[in-house]
Scaffold this active site. Structure first.
Site, PDB file in Angstrom:
ATOM      1  N   GLU A  64       0.833  -1.208   0.000  1.00 16.54           N
ATOM      2  CA  GLU A  64       0.000   0.000   0.000  1.00 16.54           C
ATOM      3  C   GLU A  64       0.869   1.261   0.000  1.00 16.54           C
ATOM      4  O   GLU A  64       2.095   1.196   0.170  1.00 16.54           O
ATOM      5  CB  GLU A  64      -0.966  -0.037   1.184  1.00 16.54           C
ATOM      6  N   GLU A  75      -1.815 -10.038  -6.034  1.00 22.61           N
ATOM      7  CA  GLU A  75      -1.796 -10.761  -7.318  1.00 22.61           C
ATOM      8  C   GLU A  75      -0.987  -9.996  -8.353  1.00 22.61           C
ATOM      9  O   GLU A  75      -0.227 -10.566  -9.128  1.00 22.61           O
ATOM     10  CB  GLU A  75      -3.218 -10.977  -7.848  1.00 22.61           C
TER      11      GLU A  75
HETATM   12  N1  THU Z   1      -6.162  -6.496  -2.281  1.00 19.24           N
HETATM   13  C1  THU Z   1      -5.342  -7.431  -2.853  1.00 19.24           C
HETATM   14  O1  THU Z   1      -4.127  -7.451  -2.590  1.00 19.24           O
HETATM   15  N2  THU Z   1      -5.902  -8.321  -3.688  1.00 19.24           N
HETATM   16  C2  THU Z   1      -7.207  -8.361  -4.042  1.00 19.24           C
HETATM   17  O2  THU Z   1      -7.585  -9.092  -4.940  1.00 19.24           O
HETATM   18  C3  THU Z   1      -8.162  -7.542  -3.288  1.00 19.24           C
HETATM   19  C4  THU Z   1      -7.574  -6.396  -2.546  1.00 19.24           C
HETATM   20  C5  THU Z   1      -5.566  -5.502  -1.383  1.00 19.24           C
HETATM   21  C6  THU Z   1      -5.556  -4.098  -1.922  1.00 19.24           C
HETATM   22  C7  THU Z   1      -5.512  -3.288  -0.656  1.00 19.24           C
HETATM   23  O3  THU Z   1      -4.142  -3.153  -0.264  1.00 19.24           O
HETATM   24  C8  THU Z   1      -6.228  -4.143   0.383  1.00 19.24           C
HETATM   25  O4  THU Z   1      -6.273  -5.460  -0.179  1.00 19.24           O
HETATM   26  C9  THU Z   1      -7.642  -3.685   0.695  1.00 19.24           C
HETATM   27  O5  THU Z   1      -8.401  -3.541  -0.451  1.00 19.24           O
END
Ligand code: THU
Length: 161
Positions: A64, A75
């Site tokens: 993030e 992913e």
């Molecule tokens: N997130 C993922 O890493 N993969 C997904 O398929 C869904 C969401 C992450 C993005 C963000 O850092 C956190 O999960 C909350 O949305």
């Protein structure tokens, strides 16, 4: 007018131990990857583990950023790493797991739309199926390929006139 139907099927395992050993191993890798996530804003830690046809496994996690849209999903992280570092290897499966409040989520976490699109591109590029394993405390879902996640998808061929 024609009414058409697109069908997809998936397997649901209430007990992870009923999965083949290789899938269980990949799930463990995804959980381990999740624990390495940098998710100070959502506190939702996602891990993805990719298996190649030669047995190599790589991990990715969500990363993030204070500028929220600059973050990367797990992913996307693992796909970017795979394409950049293993151009000659064929991915055969990806497992995804997430920790909320430090614990594996009850339900499996499905990839977001953008990550589905990226998975599909890689599957098409390789010309062979990438199995998708989504795991949670209560069940694990297994899809035969990434295309199953994307009915009526947009691909390279749509760019042609
Ligand atoms: N997130 C993922 O890493 N993969 C997904 O398929 C869904 C969401 C992450 C993005 C963000 O850092 C956190 O999960 C909350 O949305």
């Amino acid at each position: 007018m024609k009414e058409r139907e697109i069908r997809m099927t998936y397997r649901e395992y209430p007990d992870t131990h009923d999965l083949p050993e290789e899938d269980q191993m990949l799930i463990s890798e995804a959980v381990a990857a999740a624990s390495g996530a940098y998710a100070p804003y959502s506190r939702f830690m996602v891990g993805a583990a990719m298996l190649f046809d030669d047995g190599t496994v790589i991990r990715g996690a969500n990363v993030e950023n204070a500028a929220y849209p600059s973050g990367s999903c797990a992913e996307k992280t693992v796909l970017s790493y795979s394409v950049s570092n293993y151009p000659g290897k064929k991915p055969v499966a990806i497992a995804i797991a997430a920790l909320a409040g430090g614990k594996l989520t009850r339900e499996p976490v499905p990839p977001c739309g953008n990550c589905r699109q990226m998975l599909l591109e890689e599957e098409k590029r390789q010309g062979s199926e990438i199995k998708v394993i989504l795991t949670g405390k209560e069940k694990t879902i297994v899809l035969r390929n990434s295309e199953s996640l994307m009915p009526l998808h947009f691909t390279k061929s749509n760019l042609e006139p």
